[in-house]
Design an enzyme around this catalytic site. Structure first.
Site, PDB file in Angstrom:
ATOM      1  N   ARG A  66       0.805  -1.230   0.000  1.00  0.00           N
ATOM      2  CA  ARG A  66       0.000   0.000   0.000  1.00  0.00           C
ATOM      3  C   ARG A  66       0.830   1.268   0.000  1.00  0.00           C
ATOM      4  O   ARG A  66       0.292   2.352  -0.206  1.00  0.00           O
ATOM      5  CB  ARG A  66      -0.925  -0.003   1.219  1.00  0.00           C
ATOM      6  CG  ARG A  66      -2.039  -1.025   1.129  1.00  0.00           C
ATOM      7  CD  ARG A  66      -2.883  -1.067   2.379  1.00  0.00           C
ATOM      8  NE  ARG A  66      -2.131  -1.610   3.518  1.00  0.00           N
ATOM      9  CZ  ARG A  66      -2.656  -1.822   4.727  1.00  0.00           C
ATOM     10  NH1 ARG A  66      -3.921  -1.529   4.960  1.00  0.00           N
ATOM     11  NH2 ARG A  66      -1.906  -2.320   5.702  1.00  0.00           N
ATOM     12  N   LYS A 172       2.616 -19.340   8.383  1.00  0.00           N
ATOM     13  CA  LYS A 172       1.788 -19.614   9.552  1.00  0.00           C
ATOM     14  C   LYS A 172       1.408 -18.283  10.212  1.00  0.00           C
ATOM     15  O   LYS A 172       2.070 -17.270   9.931  1.00  0.00           O
ATOM     16  CB  LYS A 172       2.529 -20.539  10.519  1.00  0.00           C
ATOM     17  CG  LYS A 172       3.651 -19.868  11.309  1.00  0.00           C
ATOM     18  CD  LYS A 172       4.209 -20.842  12.312  1.00  0.00           C
ATOM     19  CE  LYS A 172       5.248 -20.191  13.193  1.00  0.00           C
ATOM     20  NZ  LYS A 172       4.727 -19.306  14.229  1.00  0.00           N
ATOM     21  N   HIS A 202       9.275 -22.704   8.716  1.00  0.00           N
ATOM     22  CA  HIS A 202      10.698 -22.477   8.449  1.00  0.00           C
ATOM     23  C   HIS A 202      11.598 -23.449   9.195  1.00  0.00           C
ATOM     24  O   HIS A 202      12.748 -23.663   8.800  1.00  0.00           O
ATOM     25  CB  HIS A 202      11.074 -21.020   8.775  1.00  0.00           C
ATOM     26  CG  HIS A 202      11.119 -20.702  10.232  1.00  0.00           C
ATOM     27  ND1 HIS A 202      10.014 -20.284  10.934  1.00  0.00           N
ATOM     28  CD2 HIS A 202      12.135 -20.737  11.122  1.00  0.00           C
ATOM     29  CE1 HIS A 202      10.341 -20.077  12.190  1.00  0.00           C
ATOM     30  NE2 HIS A 202      11.625 -20.343  12.343  1.00  0.00           N
ATOM     31  N   LYS A 206      15.509 -26.053   8.094  1.00  0.00           N
ATOM     32  CA  LYS A 206      16.801 -26.068   8.783  1.00  0.00           C
ATOM     33  C   LYS A 206      17.552 -27.366   8.484  1.00  0.00           C
ATOM     34  O   LYS A 206      16.978 -28.459   8.489  1.00  0.00           O
ATOM     35  CB  LYS A 206      16.605 -25.900  10.297  1.00  0.00           C
ATOM     36  CG  LYS A 206      16.093 -24.516  10.692  1.00  0.00           C
ATOM     37  CD  LYS A 206      15.937 -24.404  12.184  1.00  0.00           C
ATOM     38  CE  LYS A 206      15.454 -23.021  12.596  1.00  0.00           C
ATOM     39  NZ  LYS A 206      16.468 -21.981  12.323  1.00  0.00           N
ATOM     40  N   GLU A 240      13.414 -19.814  24.087  1.00  0.00           N
ATOM     41  CA  GLU A 240      13.879 -18.500  23.643  1.00  0.00           C
ATOM     42  C   GLU A 240      14.255 -17.670  24.860  1.00  0.00           C
ATOM     43  O   GLU A 240      13.606 -17.770  25.905  1.00  0.00           O
ATOM     44  CB  GLU A 240      12.802 -17.784  22.832  1.00  0.00           C
ATOM     45  CG  GLU A 240      12.410 -18.496  21.547  1.00  0.00           C
ATOM     46  CD  GLU A 240      11.344 -17.726  20.788  1.00  0.00           C
ATOM     47  OE1 GLU A 240      11.701 -17.002  19.840  1.00  0.00           O
ATOM     48  OE2 GLU A 240      10.159 -17.841  21.147  1.00  0.00           O
ATOM     49  N   ASP A 259       1.646 -20.857  18.806  1.00  0.00           N
ATOM     50  CA  ASP A 259       2.723 -20.238  18.032  1.00  0.00           C
ATOM     51  C   ASP A 259       3.829 -21.228  17.681  1.00  0.00           C
ATOM     52  O   ASP A 259       4.442 -21.114  16.617  1.00  0.00           O
ATOM     53  CB  ASP A 259       3.318 -19.067  18.818  1.00  0.00           C
ATOM     54  CG  ASP A 259       4.228 -18.190  17.980  1.00  0.00           C
ATOM     55  OD1 ASP A 259       3.888 -17.926  16.809  1.00  0.00           O
ATOM     56  OD2 ASP A 259       5.273 -17.757  18.485  1.00  0.00           O
ATOM     57  N   HIS A 264       5.904 -26.143  14.667  1.00  0.00           N
ATOM     58  CA  HIS A 264       7.307 -26.550  14.740  1.00  0.00           C
ATOM     59  C   HIS A 264       7.503 -27.861  15.513  1.00  0.00           C
ATOM     60  O   HIS A 264       8.124 -28.808  15.010  1.00  0.00           O
ATOM     61  CB  HIS A 264       8.146 -25.459  15.407  1.00  0.00           C
ATOM     62  CG  HIS A 264       8.072 -24.132  14.738  1.00  0.00           C
ATOM     63  ND1 HIS A 264       7.892 -23.985  13.373  1.00  0.00           N
ATOM     64  CD2 HIS A 264       8.166 -22.872  15.226  1.00  0.00           C
ATOM     65  CE1 HIS A 264       7.877 -22.697  13.079  1.00  0.00           C
ATOM     66  NE2 HIS A 264       8.039 -22.008  14.189  1.00  0.00           N
TER      67      HIS A 264
END
Length: 510
Positions: A66, A172, A202, A206, A240, A259, A264
């Site tokens: 946009r 996702k 993703h 890996k 994390e 999430d 995953h």
């Protein structure tokens, strides 16, 4: 950033390992090209593919958004993304060649911008030799999928002429439960056949994730023990050390389980638990993963086999960080979890009685993703008088990130005159074993989509089955109070450790 010669390349031709797998004539349209994902991952990955010589000579990238930009503005933006995030050193010759095929079309997701886009792609097919082959990458939230699909169908961009193709690449999350995932799949498949849909996870791009199959099926020493006769339990961890940062508004209402676990971690479970496929062809791999997901269920009662939490203020290394409820844009009354753990079982002959423990969280002790297969204790040990007190259980640990590699833990005699046994590690690391640099996940996945190689992309059936596993857990949490607090920099709430102790196990400390 490092140099990378095109003849020393991990993304190589399957028929001749000396040759790179180069995509044929094609172009790509990225919707949401001004977002964080495109800037940090997609645009640098496209440059790296070009730098490695893996894109066709006439490859064309069209950004759609946009912003009131022209193509020159987009080129500047693209270059800044490359300079900030590319893995290969910036090369002016590569950039000059790639920039000749960069375009920008201004528009929203529900206006005449798609008419301009369709007309421009037809012109580019002639000018750039893309041959009508276009991949549409939706780097946008799922609520825009329906409009984009409708517009692509309306202007004829979803249909390919004979001898050409159109592909649909989506990020996702694929819904927020099984019902919404099914509805989303129906919207997409009404316009694009399933064979043309590439759902990005993703983690599957890996190198260490793909190495699970090599580790299992190329080595006789592992596969005979890869079952309930020898394995006590399996732990799959994605930890994390960061908080929500600027994603608080997005994250609230989603949470750690949706999430990370739904996509995953359940994909990692499927690769660990599946039977040997007849080949590595997409259909054969999918068939085995689907069998595992169909056989996977939560272990009950969920009050004792799951745990969830929210991080509070604390020390993350040497930095004192604020808690979740103090993050900008986050509702202090929210029950969205930043830590999730659950116990699953795979109802198959190979895995009967083996619990699979999955956990993920933010603001944990360190950043690490690993799969640990913990073996049963050796029977009839002849050691006495504490000779083996320091001996734990044997384990094979697949390190997905960081320090990618594999560790084997086993007992060894301590040097000396007594029979004392202690745990030791045997380590394999990618960085030390191979001179070739592993490709970044998005490099591999973008190239595979252009090559129509769909082995690393979950199907709609896999997505819906994953939600069917997780939905009962999320529903239970929704009906049973708030997450438990855990201090930033620790390894999660006390209930996670209690969950393991009830089942006679304990979490690994990576």
């Amino acid at each position: 950033m490092t140099d990378s010669a095109p003849w020393v390349n991990p993304l190589r031709n399957a028929a001749d390992k000396r040759l790179p797998r180069i995509a044929g004539p094609a172009g790509m349209v990225i919707f949401g090209v001004t977002g964080d994902l495109a800037f940090k991952k997609l645009l640098p990955a496209i440059y790296d593919l070009a730098s490695r010589g893996l894109l066709p000579a006439g490859f064309t990238l069209v950004g759609y958004g946009r912003r009131d930009w022209d193509t020159a503005d987009f080129c500047d933006y693209f270059r800044s993304a490359v300079e900030a995030g590319a893995r290969t050193r910036f090369n002016h010759d590569v950039w000059e060649h790639l920039s000749q095929g960069i375009e920008f079309v201004q528009g929203s997701f529900d206006d005449e911008g798609f008419d301009r886009l369709s007309a421009r792609l037809a012109e580019l097919d002639k000018a750039r030799g893309t041959g009508g082959n276009w991949a549409y990458y939706l780097s946008v939230p799922p609520e825009f999928f329906s409009n984009i699909c409708h517009q692509l169908e309306r202007v004829g961009m979803a249909n390919s002429a004979e001898g050409s193709w159109r592909r649909f690449i989506i990020e996702k999350p694929f819904g927020h439960d099984q019902e919404s995932a099914r509805e989303l799949n129906e919207i997409v498949n009404a316009v694009f056949p399933e064979s043309a849909v590439f759902r990005i996870d993703h983690y599957l791009g890996k190198e260490t994730v793909q190495n699970i199959m090599a580790l299992r099926f190329a080595n006789q020493i592992f596969e005979p023990m890869w079952n309930a006769h020898y394995i006590d339990h399996v732990q799959i961890t994605m930890a994390e050390d960061i908080g929500l940062g600027g994603r608080a508004g997005y994250y609230d209402g989603i949470g750690a389980a949706r999430d990370v676990i739904q996509n995953h971690l359940l994909q990692l479970l499927a690769l660990v638990a599946m039977e040997e496929p007849s080949s590595f062809a997409p259909e054969a791999l999918r068939a085995e993963k689907v069998k595992v997901l169909r056989a996977t269920q939560p272990v009950y009662p969920l009050s004792k086999t799951t745990a969830r939490g929210q991080y509070t203020a604390g020390w993350q290394g040497s930095e004192y960080v604020k808690g979740l409820r103090e993050e900008d844009g986050f509702d202090p009354a929210s029950t969205t979890e930043t830590y999730a753990a659950c116990t699953l079982k795979v109802n198959s002959r190979r895995w009967g009685g083996v619990p699979f423990y999955l956990r993920t969280g933010k603001r944990l002790g360190r950043r690490v993703t690993e799969i640990a297969l913990v073996f049963k204790a050796a029977p009839n040990q002849p050691f006495v008088d504490g000779e083996a007190d320091a001996l734990g259980q044997n384990a094979v640990v697949i390190r997905v990130q960081p320090d990618e590699g594999v560790t084997m833990r086993f007992g060894s005699k301590v040097p000396g005159s007594t029979m004392e046994v202690r745990d030791v590690n045997m380590d394999f690391t990618y960085a030390e074993a191979f001179t070739e640099e592993s490709p970044e996940a998005y490099e591999r996945l973008i190239l595979d989509a252009l090559l129509d190689e769909s082995s690393l992309f979950p199907t709609n059936e896999e997505v819906e089955l994953s939600w069917s596993i997780l939905d009962p857990i999320i529903d239970y949490w929704h009906k049973n109070g708030a997450p438990e607090d855990y201090q930033a920099g620790t390894w999660g709430p006390p209930s996670a450790d209690k969950m393991m102790r009830r089942q006679g196990h304990s979490w690994r400390r990576p």
